[in-house]
Design a protein around this motif. Structure first.
Motif, PDB file in Angstrom:
ATOM      1  N   HIS A  68       0.793  -1.230   0.000  1.00  0.00           N
ATOM      2  CA  HIS A  68       0.000   0.000   0.000  1.00  0.00           C
ATOM      3  C   HIS A  68       0.825   1.280   0.000  1.00  0.00           C
ATOM      4  O   HIS A  68       0.302   2.340  -0.341  1.00  0.00           O
ATOM      5  N   TRP A  69       2.086   1.175   0.406  1.00  0.00           N
ATOM      6  CA  TRP A  69       2.921   2.379   0.440  1.00  0.00           C
ATOM      7  C   TRP A  69       4.370   1.934   0.506  1.00  0.00           C
ATOM      8  O   TRP A  69       4.722   1.063   1.316  1.00  0.00           O
ATOM      9  N   VAL A  70       5.214   2.510  -0.330  1.00  0.00           N
ATOM     10  CA  VAL A  70       6.632   2.161  -0.376  1.00  0.00           C
ATOM     11  C   VAL A  70       7.420   3.467  -0.416  1.00  0.00           C
ATOM     12  O   VAL A  70       7.354   4.215  -1.399  1.00  0.00           O
ATOM     13  N   VAL A  71       8.162   3.742   0.647  1.00  0.00           N
ATOM     14  CA  VAL A  71       8.897   4.997   0.776  1.00  0.00           C
ATOM     15  C   VAL A  71      10.342   4.684   1.150  1.00  0.00           C
ATOM     16  O   VAL A  71      10.586   3.933   2.098  1.00  0.00           O
ATOM     17  N   ILE A  72      11.283   5.251   0.441  1.00  0.00           N
ATOM     18  CA  ILE A  72      12.701   5.046   0.750  1.00  0.00           C
ATOM     19  C   ILE A  72      13.419   6.405   0.791  1.00  0.00           C
ATOM     20  O   ILE A  72      12.835   7.444   0.438  1.00  0.00           O
ATOM     21  N   SER A  85      -1.030  14.092  -9.521  1.00  0.00           N
ATOM     22  CA  SER A  85      -1.789  13.673 -10.689  1.00  0.00           C
ATOM     23  C   SER A  85      -0.985  12.641 -11.457  1.00  0.00           C
ATOM     24  O   SER A  85       0.228  12.544 -11.324  1.00  0.00           O
ATOM     25  N   THR A  86      -1.674  11.880 -12.301  1.00  0.00           N
ATOM     26  CA  THR A  86      -0.972  10.889 -13.121  1.00  0.00           C
ATOM     27  C   THR A  86      -0.045  11.572 -14.116  1.00  0.00           C
ATOM     28  O   THR A  86       0.965  11.013 -14.524  1.00  0.00           O
ATOM     29  N   ALA A  87      -0.365  12.809 -14.517  1.00  0.00           N
ATOM     30  CA  ALA A  87       0.461  13.515 -15.501  1.00  0.00           C
ATOM     31  C   ALA A  87       1.849  13.829 -14.953  1.00  0.00           C
ATOM     32  O   ALA A  87       2.817  13.872 -15.701  1.00  0.00           O
ATOM     33  N   GLN A 109       8.993   7.993  -3.114  1.00  0.00           N
ATOM     34  CA  GLN A 109       7.847   7.105  -3.040  1.00  0.00           C
ATOM     35  C   GLN A 109       7.801   6.298  -4.339  1.00  0.00           C
ATOM     36  O   GLN A 109       7.753   6.866  -5.419  1.00  0.00           O
ATOM     37  N   LEU A 110       7.800   4.981  -4.199  1.00  0.00           N
ATOM     38  CA  LEU A 110       7.845   4.105  -5.361  1.00  0.00           C
ATOM     39  C   LEU A 110       6.508   3.403  -5.562  1.00  0.00           C
ATOM     40  O   LEU A 110       5.586   3.508  -4.752  1.00  0.00           O
ATOM     41  N   GLY A 117      -0.145   0.262  -8.665  1.00  0.00           N
ATOM     42  CA  GLY A 117       0.488   0.596  -9.933  1.00  0.00           C
ATOM     43  C   GLY A 117       1.043   1.991 -10.024  1.00  0.00           C
ATOM     44  O   GLY A 117       1.451   2.416 -11.109  1.00  0.00           O
ATOM     45  N   GLN A 118       1.072   2.702  -8.921  1.00  0.00           N
ATOM     46  CA  GLN A 118       1.576   4.069  -8.938  1.00  0.00           C
ATOM     47  C   GLN A 118       2.249   4.372  -7.605  1.00  0.00           C
ATOM     48  O   GLN A 118       2.012   3.688  -6.611  1.00  0.00           O
ATOM     49  N   PRO A 119       3.113   5.395  -7.557  1.00  0.00           N
ATOM     50  CA  PRO A 119       3.751   5.760  -6.287  1.00  0.00           C
ATOM     51  C   PRO A 119       2.773   6.480  -5.370  1.00  0.00           C
ATOM     52  O   PRO A 119       1.734   6.983  -5.804  1.00  0.00           O
ATOM     53  N   GLY A 120       3.125   6.540  -4.113  1.00  0.00           N
ATOM     54  CA  GLY A 120       2.300   7.238  -3.139  1.00  0.00           C
ATOM     55  C   GLY A 120       1.451   6.280  -2.334  1.00  0.00           C
ATOM     56  O   GLY A 120       1.393   5.075  -2.590  1.00  0.00           O
ATOM     57  N   TYR A 121       0.782   6.828  -1.349  1.00  0.00           N
ATOM     58  CA  TYR A 121      -0.046   6.044  -0.438  1.00  0.00           C
ATOM     59  C   TYR A 121      -1.338   5.604  -1.098  1.00  0.00           C
ATOM     60  O   TYR A 121      -2.020   6.388  -1.762  1.00  0.00           O
ATOM     61  N   GLY A 122      -1.664   4.326  -0.905  1.00  0.00           N
ATOM     62  CA  GLY A 122      -2.966   3.788  -1.291  1.00  0.00           C
ATOM     63  C   GLY A 122      -3.575   3.123  -0.079  1.00  0.00           C
ATOM     64  O   GLY A 122      -3.020   2.174   0.479  1.00  0.00           O
ATOM     65  N   GLY A 123      -4.716   3.600   0.354  1.00  0.00           N
ATOM     66  CA  GLY A 123      -5.299   3.147   1.609  1.00  0.00           C
ATOM     67  C   GLY A 123      -5.960   1.789   1.543  1.00  0.00           C
ATOM     68  O   GLY A 123      -6.040   1.149   0.491  1.00  0.00           O
TER      69      GLY A 123
END
Length: 217
Positions: free
Chosen positions: A105-109, A127-129, A147-148, A153-159
């Motif tokens: 759900h979240w990957v931060v390095i 935004s995706t852009a 954030q990876l 399928g995208q960086p950042g937090y997903g709850g």
């Protein structure tokens, strides 16, 4: 020398006379110093948004896949950082997701070693852009973290957004203290690859778990 212990306090005594009172951590420190060993205190992770093994709020829940949360990452704070820490990584995983391998759900390095907290909504992407450039995020004046991609399928937090009717899933927020300032992966790296690299440089880690479930309709 004799040692006396109670459930709430610990006493160091000689010839039966108490001469000092120590908390559990102080006694442990004294013991290892007497043995000539440098103490190592446990890395700790806390959140003002949820208690350990408490329920995550709707504010932290994903907005999509049938869920209607705000998708705001919780505020996090940590302490008792071990000596030699050069950076931190944070990885959030649901081991109960019905995928065979859980859900990241979240990957931060590359969180700077000077940092001791992440504010609420630190995991936002704009935004995706601008997603390719948004994997690097400045937090105040404390530096840049990366954030990876998650399993969304995208960086950042997903709850959280577990299947309807499941028992509450555990969402494990694991903070790693690392012995390198940066993890050598590019922005397309999978969570599994990041985890492999992170574990290879871990000095200490700690996990804070939040729960979330959805009742069957």
């Amino acid at each position: 020398m004799n040692y006396k212990f109670t459930n709430t306090t610990r006493h160091f005594a000689k010839n039966g006379t108490s001469i000092a009172r120590f908390g559990a951590r102080t006694l442990a420190f004294t013991g290892v110093m007497l043995a000539g060993i440098t103490p190592s205190f446990a890395l700790e992770l806390h959140s003002s948004d949820f208690a350990p093994n408490g329920t995550l709020a709707q504010q932290q829940v994903f907005n999509g896949f049938g869920c209607t949360g705000e998708n705001i990452s919780p505020a996090l704070e940590w302490s008792d950082v071990p000596d030699g820490t050069q950076s931190f990584a944070l990885m959030v995983h649901d081991p109960a997701a019905p995928t065979g391998s859980g859900w990241w759900h979240w990957v931060v390095i590359d969180i700077p070693a000077s940092m001791r907290s992440l504010p609420q909504n630190a995991g936002a992407v704009t935004s995706t852009a601008t997603m390719a450039n948004d994997s690097k995020k400045t937090i105040g004046n404390m530096g840049i973290m990366r954030q990876l991609k998650t399993d969304f399928g995208q960086p950042g937090y997903g709850g959280p957004c577990p299947p309807l009717g499941d028992a509450p899933h555990p969402y494990n927020f694991t903070l790693f203290a690392l012995d390198v300032p940066k993890i050598d992966v590019d922005d397309t790296a999978s969570a599994a690859l990041v985890g492999y690299m992170v574990h290879g440089h871990t000095i200490a880690s700690t996990t804070l778990t939040g729960l979330y479930g959805r009742k069957a309709q």
